[in-house]
Design a protein around this motif. Sequence first.
Motif, PDB file in Angstrom:
ATOM      1  N   PHE A  29       0.837  -1.204   0.000  1.00 44.37           N
ATOM      2  CA  PHE A  29       0.000   0.000   0.000  1.00 44.37           C
ATOM      3  C   PHE A  29       0.873   1.256   0.000  1.00 44.37           C
ATOM      4  N   ALA A  30       1.926   1.220   0.825  1.00 50.50           N
ATOM      5  CA  ALA A  30       2.842   2.371   0.868  1.00 50.50           C
ATOM      6  C   ALA A  30       3.477   2.589  -0.498  1.00 50.50           C
ATOM      7  N   LEU A  31       3.828   1.491  -1.164  1.00 49.77           N
ATOM      8  CA  LEU A  31       4.418   1.584  -2.493  1.00 49.77           C
ATOM      9  C   LEU A  31       3.414   2.152  -3.487  1.00 49.77           C
ATOM     10  N   TRP A  32       2.169   1.637  -3.435  1.00 49.77           N
ATOM     11  CA  TRP A  32       1.125   2.134  -4.336  1.00 49.77           C
ATOM     12  C   TRP A  32       0.870   3.619  -4.094  1.00 49.77           C
ATOM     13  N   PHE A  33       0.758   3.999  -2.840  1.00 53.39           N
ATOM     14  CA  PHE A  33       0.515   5.405  -2.508  1.00 53.39           C
ATOM     15  C   PHE A  33       1.673   6.280  -2.983  1.00 53.39           C
ATOM     16  N   SER A  34       2.886   5.776  -2.817  1.00 57.54           N
ATOM     17  CA  SER A  34       4.073   6.544  -3.208  1.00 57.54           C
ATOM     18  C   SER A  34       4.098   6.781  -4.711  1.00 57.54           C
ATOM     19  N   ILE A  35       3.827   5.723  -5.469  1.00 58.96           N
ATOM     20  CA  ILE A  35       3.859   5.844  -6.924  1.00 58.96           C
ATOM     21  C   ILE A  35       2.785   6.818  -7.404  1.00 58.96           C
ATOM     22  N   HIS A  36       1.576   6.722  -6.833  1.00 57.85           N
ATOM     23  CA  HIS A  36       0.501   7.617  -7.239  1.00 57.85           C
ATOM     24  C   HIS A  36       0.807   9.067  -6.853  1.00 57.85           C
TER      25      HIS A  36
END
Length: 506
Positions: A29-36
């Motif tokens: 989730f942290a990775l997804w949030f970071s990319i977005h």
Amino acid sequence: MQPLRDISIKKKLYFIVGTMAILIAIELFALWFSIHTLSSVRALVGAEGLWSKAQKDATYQLQKYYNTHNEEDFQNFQRFMKVPMGDHLTRLELLKKNPDMKIAHQGFVEGRVHPEDIDGMIKLLRRFYKVDYINKAISAWTKGDSLIGHLILIGETLHTEITSPAPSLEKLNKAVEAIDPLNHRLTIVEDDFSYILGEGSRWLENLILRLLFLVALTVEITGLVLTISVSRGIARGLNEITKVSKKIARGDLRKRATVFSQDEIGQVATAINQMTEQLISSNNELGQFAYIASHDLQEPLKTITNYVGLFREEYKDKFDENAEKYLEAVARAAKRMQKLIKDILDYSDLGQNKNNSLINCSQLLEGVLSDMAVSIKESNTKINCGSLPVINGYSSLNYLFQNLISNAIKFGKKDIITVINITAQDRGNEWLFAVTDNGIGIDQMNYERIFAIFQKLHSQKKYTGTGIGLAHCKKIVELHGGKIWVESEIQMGSTFYFTIPKNIAI
């Protein structure tokens, strides 16, 4: 680990796997949030570029209108001004306590922002408006809007005079003389906005990398602590049972097994203690010893033997098959995340070093093949290399060849020898490289998808990977100012083409 002590071994293992799954989900989730978030920053920078271009075009049309008095030029001026005015509408709406998202969205649409980027940009501005970089960027945006208002007034003044029956040359000259200073001030504001967002993007990227590293480290440490704790608990309980059982076998009934937990091992230890008490009681009744020895003693001993046998069979090296399976799943998951960060860090770091140099591609490829010698030999792969040029490029080219060759090996057919051909062609102002294989091929509908980050076409069980390799290749090629694409047919192999310009734009 006190709360885990008194639950069953099966539940302990479920707890470990569940905890790891939750932590990995948090990391993803942290990775997804970071990319977005980074994508929204990129979109905001792009929107500033559209704002700036529209402003420059509008200024040009206004000056042209002064010279031609052509109404069409003024209409063009108004058309270009719709972009900054649309962004202005969004900014004003977002400053409200309860903004209307439809109005904010429509403002960015008028500002020619791509519809898929709008929601992310709005969320970025609302979530991080207190962050210094975003706050400064909004301030620069506000200042730019104010200057745009002056430009609109100048345009209206020119239009009023030009369309009047007796235009005043003095008023026209005064109005047009104010355009260049205003345009210069707008350029400064636009530069400030771009610089602030660039600094903010780099700050955010570093913050995200630290966050991902911290989460990954937490996953590793938590898994290790839980695994060691549970394994030590099992080992300690079994060692205690073995020690007491040996004393009982020698006839020493004074020792009692310490019950460390209430799980299956603790139940066995309790059973041993109960058996010992029963033995002592039985020794006081010698007349019934034969009966006790043949029945009451043998049954508990059988129970103990069965328990020990069951543990030895099902908990080999202190873990049963389920435990080994669960722990292996945890180990595989940890290894996969290590590989992803490493690849994200590599992916993120790519392009930081802008020092290009002359690279002998033949020598570079020899080094890549040498590093991959074991993989090439084990997969029985044959690689044919044509004459490769000496080019002006970056050291990251070795990752490009390595990823393409590695993919060709991984997706080769199992029943034939994998053959990989690597060639280069001089096309005047650029080099065209081709890496061809005879593998399983790629469906045409997935040609673009495979170059997107984290995209995997096949089952993780059959073809392992992080889904970053081809995205990495695309970024390397684009860093050189080139393009990469694929031509393929299912079961007929694939050819990956990429171009490297002879003059790299730094």
